[in-house]
Design a protein around this motif. Sequence first.
Motif, PDB file in Angstrom:
ATOM      1  N   ALA A   5      18.133   0.020 -33.965  1.00  0.00           N
ATOM      2  CA  ALA A   5      19.001   1.177 -34.164  1.00  0.00           C
ATOM      3  C   ALA A   5      19.819   1.031 -35.439  1.00  0.00           C
ATOM      4  O   ALA A   5      20.115  -0.085 -35.885  1.00  0.00           O
ATOM      5  N   CYS A  21      16.805   5.300 -34.425  1.00  0.00           N
ATOM      6  CA  CYS A  21      16.253   4.131 -33.748  1.00  0.00           C
ATOM      7  C   CYS A  21      14.737   4.159 -33.897  1.00  0.00           C
ATOM      8  O   CYS A  21      14.099   5.173 -33.616  1.00  0.00           O
ATOM      9  N   TRP A  35      18.907   8.147 -25.840  1.00  0.00           N
ATOM     10  CA  TRP A  35      20.159   7.467 -26.133  1.00  0.00           C
ATOM     11  C   TRP A  35      21.040   7.461 -24.885  1.00  0.00           C
ATOM     12  O   TRP A  35      21.142   8.475 -24.183  1.00  0.00           O
ATOM     13  N   TYR A  36      21.643   6.332 -24.644  1.00  0.00           N
ATOM     14  CA  TYR A  36      22.629   6.156 -23.595  1.00  0.00           C
ATOM     15  C   TYR A  36      23.893   5.614 -24.256  1.00  0.00           C
ATOM     16  O   TYR A  36      23.848   5.120 -25.374  1.00  0.00           O
ATOM     17  N   ARG A  37      25.006   5.693 -23.541  1.00  0.00           N
ATOM     18  CA  ARG A  37      26.249   5.145 -24.080  1.00  0.00           C
ATOM     19  C   ARG A  37      27.086   4.525 -22.977  1.00  0.00           C
ATOM     20  O   ARG A  37      26.952   4.871 -21.802  1.00  0.00           O
ATOM     21  N   THR A  49      17.641  12.541 -23.980  1.00  0.00           N
ATOM     22  CA  THR A  49      16.301  11.978 -24.002  1.00  0.00           C
ATOM     23  C   THR A  49      15.317  13.014 -24.509  1.00  0.00           C
ATOM     24  O   THR A  49      15.578  14.224 -24.447  1.00  0.00           O
ATOM     25  N   VAL A  68      18.888  15.735 -30.140  1.00  0.00           N
ATOM     26  CA  VAL A  68      17.977  14.596 -30.194  1.00  0.00           C
ATOM     27  C   VAL A  68      16.627  15.073 -30.714  1.00  0.00           C
ATOM     28  O   VAL A  68      16.170  16.178 -30.382  1.00  0.00           O
ATOM     29  N   LEU A  79      19.608  10.902 -33.181  1.00  0.00           N
ATOM     30  CA  LEU A  79      20.646  11.649 -32.462  1.00  0.00           C
ATOM     31  C   LEU A  79      21.637  12.176 -33.494  1.00  0.00           C
ATOM     32  O   LEU A  79      22.335  11.395 -34.142  1.00  0.00           O
ATOM     33  N   TYR A  92      26.515   2.991 -28.257  1.00  0.00           N
ATOM     34  CA  TYR A  92      25.328   3.808 -28.015  1.00  0.00           C
ATOM     35  C   TYR A  92      24.089   2.927 -28.054  1.00  0.00           C
ATOM     36  O   TYR A  92      23.895   2.132 -28.991  1.00  0.00           O
ATOM     37  N   TYR A  93      23.255   3.103 -27.046  1.00  0.00           N
ATOM     38  CA  TYR A  93      22.047   2.300 -26.913  1.00  0.00           C
ATOM     39  C   TYR A  93      20.808   3.181 -26.993  1.00  0.00           C
ATOM     40  O   TYR A  93      20.710   4.194 -26.286  1.00  0.00           O
ATOM     41  N   CYS A  94      19.872   2.766 -27.815  1.00  0.00           N
ATOM     42  CA  CYS A  94      18.575   3.412 -27.876  1.00  0.00           C
ATOM     43  C   CYS A  94      17.750   2.936 -26.677  1.00  0.00           C
ATOM     44  O   CYS A  94      17.873   1.770 -26.263  1.00  0.00           O
ATOM     45  N   TRP A 104      15.627  -1.634 -24.393  1.00  0.00           N
ATOM     46  CA  TRP A 104      16.919  -1.218 -24.929  1.00  0.00           C
ATOM     47  C   TRP A 104      17.111  -1.775 -26.325  1.00  0.00           C
ATOM     48  O   TRP A 104      16.717  -2.912 -26.615  1.00  0.00           O
TER      49      TRP A 104
END
Length: 114
Positions: A5, A21, A35-37, A49, A68, A79, A92-94, A104
């Motif tokens: 990322a 990412c 993406w999550y956070r 997503t 996205v 994103l 923020y996680y891909c 992740w």
Amino acid sequence: VQLQASGGGLVQPGESLRLSCQASGNIFTPNTLGWYRQSPGKQREMVATINMSFRTKYADSVQGRFTVSRDHATNTVTLEMNSLKSEDTAVYYCNYQGGFVTAWGQGTLVTVSS
């Protein structure tokens, strides 16, 4: 599958930021990228997503502000975050999901503060 990322940083409320990412390795199709956070003291939550048919899902809190997108050629998910708010501050996680594999990225910090 490895996820790398980039992006993130410090911005003021109302400003924009872009996260990218790139997935590499043993990538299965079909798959979903997203993406999550996670904020301090809170559980990790889905932000957005996108699957290989470009079908998207968004958290209610970002609907209309975040977009996205993905590029099949480069296995990249992006994103675009607009009208950022202080409550968007998080790591923020891909994320990759495909072929019964979940991967992740390393996480990138987004801080929205005046």
